[in-house]
Design a protein around this motif. Structure first.
Motif, PDB file in Angstrom:
ATOM      1  N   LYS A 102       0.850  -1.271   0.019  1.00  0.00           N
ATOM      2  CA  LYS A 102       0.056   0.040   0.096  1.00  0.00           C
ATOM      3  C   LYS A 102       0.917   1.161   0.118  1.00  0.00           C
ATOM      4  N   ALA A 103       0.276   2.243  -0.318  1.00  0.00           N
ATOM      5  CA  ALA A 103       0.950   3.656  -0.304  1.00  0.00           C
ATOM      6  C   ALA A 103      -0.135   4.722   0.298  1.00  0.00           C
ATOM      7  N   ALA A 104       0.259   5.267   1.353  1.00  0.00           N
ATOM      8  CA  ALA A 104      -0.352   6.222   1.968  1.00  0.00           C
ATOM      9  C   ALA A 104      -0.083   7.596   1.226  1.00  0.00           C
ATOM     10  N   ILE A 105      -1.384   8.229   1.049  1.00  0.00           N
ATOM     11  CA  ILE A 105      -1.586   9.317   0.014  1.00  0.00           C
ATOM     12  C   ILE A 105      -2.598  10.004   0.333  1.00  0.00           C
ATOM     13  N   ALA A 106      -2.437  11.424   0.266  1.00  0.00           N
ATOM     14  CA  ALA A 106      -3.599  12.339   0.432  1.00  0.00           C
ATOM     15  C   ALA A 106      -4.411  12.208  -0.585  1.00  0.00           C
ATOM     16  N   LYS A 107      -5.644  12.817  -0.550  1.00  0.00           N
ATOM     17  CA  LYS A 107      -6.739  12.982  -1.473  1.00  0.00           C
ATOM     18  C   LYS A 107      -6.440  14.106  -2.634  1.00  0.00           C
ATOM     19  N   GLY A 108      -6.508  13.751  -3.841  1.00  0.00           N
ATOM     20  CA  GLY A 108      -5.983  14.542  -5.030  1.00  0.00           C
ATOM     21  C   GLY A 108      -4.746  14.423  -5.301  1.00  0.00           C
ATOM     22  N   GLU A 109      -3.935  13.742  -4.737  1.00  0.00           N
ATOM     23  CA  GLU A 109      -2.302  13.546  -4.915  1.00  0.00           C
ATOM     24  C   GLU A 109      -2.346  12.389  -5.980  1.00  0.00           C
ATOM     25  N   GLN A 110      -1.356  12.264  -6.598  1.00  0.00           N
ATOM     26  CA  GLN A 110      -1.154  11.304  -7.775  1.00  0.00           C
ATOM     27  C   GLN A 110       0.314  10.343  -7.594  1.00  0.00           C
ATOM     28  N   PHE A 111       0.183   9.368  -7.966  1.00  0.00           N
ATOM     29  CA  PHE A 111       1.518   8.432  -8.289  1.00  0.00           C
ATOM     30  C   PHE A 111       1.315   7.878  -9.697  1.00  0.00           C
ATOM     31  N   VAL A 112       2.409   7.186 -10.250  1.00  0.00           N
ATOM     32  CA  VAL A 112       2.505   6.639 -11.503  1.00  0.00           C
ATOM     33  C   VAL A 112       2.937   4.952 -10.884  1.00  0.00           C
ATOM     34  N   PHE A 113       2.445   3.959 -11.426  1.00  0.00           N
ATOM     35  CA  PHE A 113       2.944   2.918 -10.830  1.00  0.00           C
ATOM     36  C   PHE A 113       3.083   1.841 -12.004  1.00  0.00           C
ATOM     37  N   SER A 114       4.035   0.925 -11.572  1.00  0.00           N
ATOM     38  CA  SER A 114       4.349  -0.245 -12.565  1.00  0.00           C
ATOM     39  C   SER A 114       4.613  -1.414 -11.593  1.00  0.00           C
ATOM     40  N   TRP A 115       3.955  -2.641 -12.066  1.00  0.00           N
ATOM     41  CA  TRP A 115       4.122  -3.837 -11.304  1.00  0.00           C
ATOM     42  C   TRP A 115       4.406  -5.019 -12.455  1.00  0.00           C
ATOM     43  N   SER A 116       5.030  -6.057 -11.942  1.00  0.00           N
ATOM     44  CA  SER A 116       5.139  -7.144 -12.774  1.00  0.00           C
ATOM     45  C   SER A 116       5.335  -8.432 -11.868  1.00  0.00           C
ATOM     46  N   SER A 117       4.989  -9.346 -12.559  1.00  0.00           N
ATOM     47  CA  SER A 117       5.072 -10.876 -11.887  1.00  0.00           C
ATOM     48  C   SER A 117       6.064 -11.654 -12.586  1.00  0.00           C
ATOM     49  N   GLU A 118       7.298 -12.313 -11.823  1.00  0.00           N
ATOM     50  CA  GLU A 118       8.017 -13.015 -12.374  1.00  0.00           C
ATOM     51  C   GLU A 118       7.946 -14.518 -11.935  1.00  0.00           C
ATOM     52  N   GLY A 119       7.567 -15.289 -12.774  1.00  0.00           N
ATOM     53  CA  GLY A 119       7.454 -16.628 -12.701  1.00  0.00           C
ATOM     54  C   GLY A 119       5.871 -17.160 -12.945  1.00  0.00           C
ATOM     55  N   GLY A 120       5.059 -16.146 -13.283  1.00  0.00           N
ATOM     56  CA  GLY A 120       3.698 -16.464 -13.797  1.00  0.00           C
ATOM     57  C   GLY A 120       2.618 -15.451 -13.446  1.00  0.00           C
ATOM     58  N   PRO A 121       1.474 -15.667 -14.098  1.00  0.00           N
ATOM     59  CA  PRO A 121       0.343 -14.541 -13.567  1.00  0.00           C
ATOM     60  C   PRO A 121      -0.084 -14.593 -12.264  1.00  0.00           C
ATOM     61  N   VAL A 122      -0.583 -13.816 -11.766  1.00  0.00           N
ATOM     62  CA  VAL A 122      -1.267 -13.605 -10.190  1.00  0.00           C
ATOM     63  C   VAL A 122      -2.443 -12.964 -10.354  1.00  0.00           C
ATOM     64  N   LYS A 123      -3.520 -13.280  -9.355  1.00  0.00           N
ATOM     65  CA  LYS A 123      -4.551 -12.646  -9.147  1.00  0.00           C
ATOM     66  C   LYS A 123      -4.278 -11.142  -8.697  1.00  0.00           C
ATOM     67  N   SER A 124      -4.822 -10.313  -9.137  1.00  0.00           N
ATOM     68  CA  SER A 124      -4.342  -8.899  -8.569  1.00  0.00           C
ATOM     69  C   SER A 124      -5.791  -7.896  -8.358  1.00  0.00           C
TER      70      SER A 124
END
Length: 194
Positions: A102-124
């Motif tokens: 999780k990321a703690a973040i205030a209302k209206g603020e933004q972040f850019v994210f990227s995630w990947s799984s190595e070894g196979g697909p996952v439920k996200s």
């Protein structure tokens, strides 16, 4: 003298049916895709299911939005007083195991994210909850049964913790690599409740 076979031309009833079908398809595209993506209006719920309502931009009440000079509102800049930061985390999940980041973040603020799984697909499942939320007080933003990566931009709809839950439904270990850059306070793994 040239003659034409008028039997090859559509009849008025055929033209009427084709026009009605075209109008129905155009209306479905308007209601299901254009209104949610462009204006955030989603009477059918299809736009939310497809993630199109996030494309409309919506209002950002906690940040100052200013039109760029000379563009008459075509481009915007969102200003913030928060420090920019980048965080990365790796988590290895055994078969059947799940974990949250999780990321703690205030209302209206933004972040850019990227995630990947190595070894196979996952439920996200990307979701968030207000600080000190009750057990069923959360919002789901993005949920996929089997996925190997996800990336995008996130604007917090409320003060709280927002992030991901992944579950390894495969038969071997999977490593999740997640990166977040933006105006969040911290990236962390919540401790499970006893």
């Amino acid at each position: 003298m040239t003659t034409y076979d008028t039997n090859l031309l559509p009849t008025l009833p055929q033209l009427g049916k084709a026009t009605a079908v075209a109008l129905a398809v155009a209306g479905a595209i308007l209601v299901g895709a254009v209104l949610p993506a462009e204006y955030g209006i989603d009477p059918s719920g299809l736009g939310k299911a497809l993630g199109l309502t996030q494309l409309s931009g919506g209002a950002r009440p906690a940040a100052e939005v200013t039109p760029a000079a000379g563009t008459a509102g075509a481009a915007t800049v969102t200003k913030t007083t928060r420090a920019f930061r980048s965080d990365a985390m790796n988590i290895t999940l055994q078969p059947g195991e799940g974990a949250e980041v999780k990321a703690a973040i205030a209302k209206g603020e933004q972040f850019v994210f990227s995630w990947s799984s190595e070894g196979g697909p996952v439920k996200s499942d990307m979701h968030g909850e207000p600080f000190n939320a009750g057990p069923r007080e959360f919002s789901t933003y993005w949920k996929v049964a089997q996925q190997e990566s996800g990336r995008g931009t996130f604007t917090a709809p409320f003060d709280g913790i927002h992030g991901w839950y992944w579950r390894n439904k495969g038969t071997g270990p999977v490593t999740i690599h997640v990166q977040v850059s933006g105006f969040h306070d911290k990236l962390f793994r919540p401790t499970p409740e006893a």
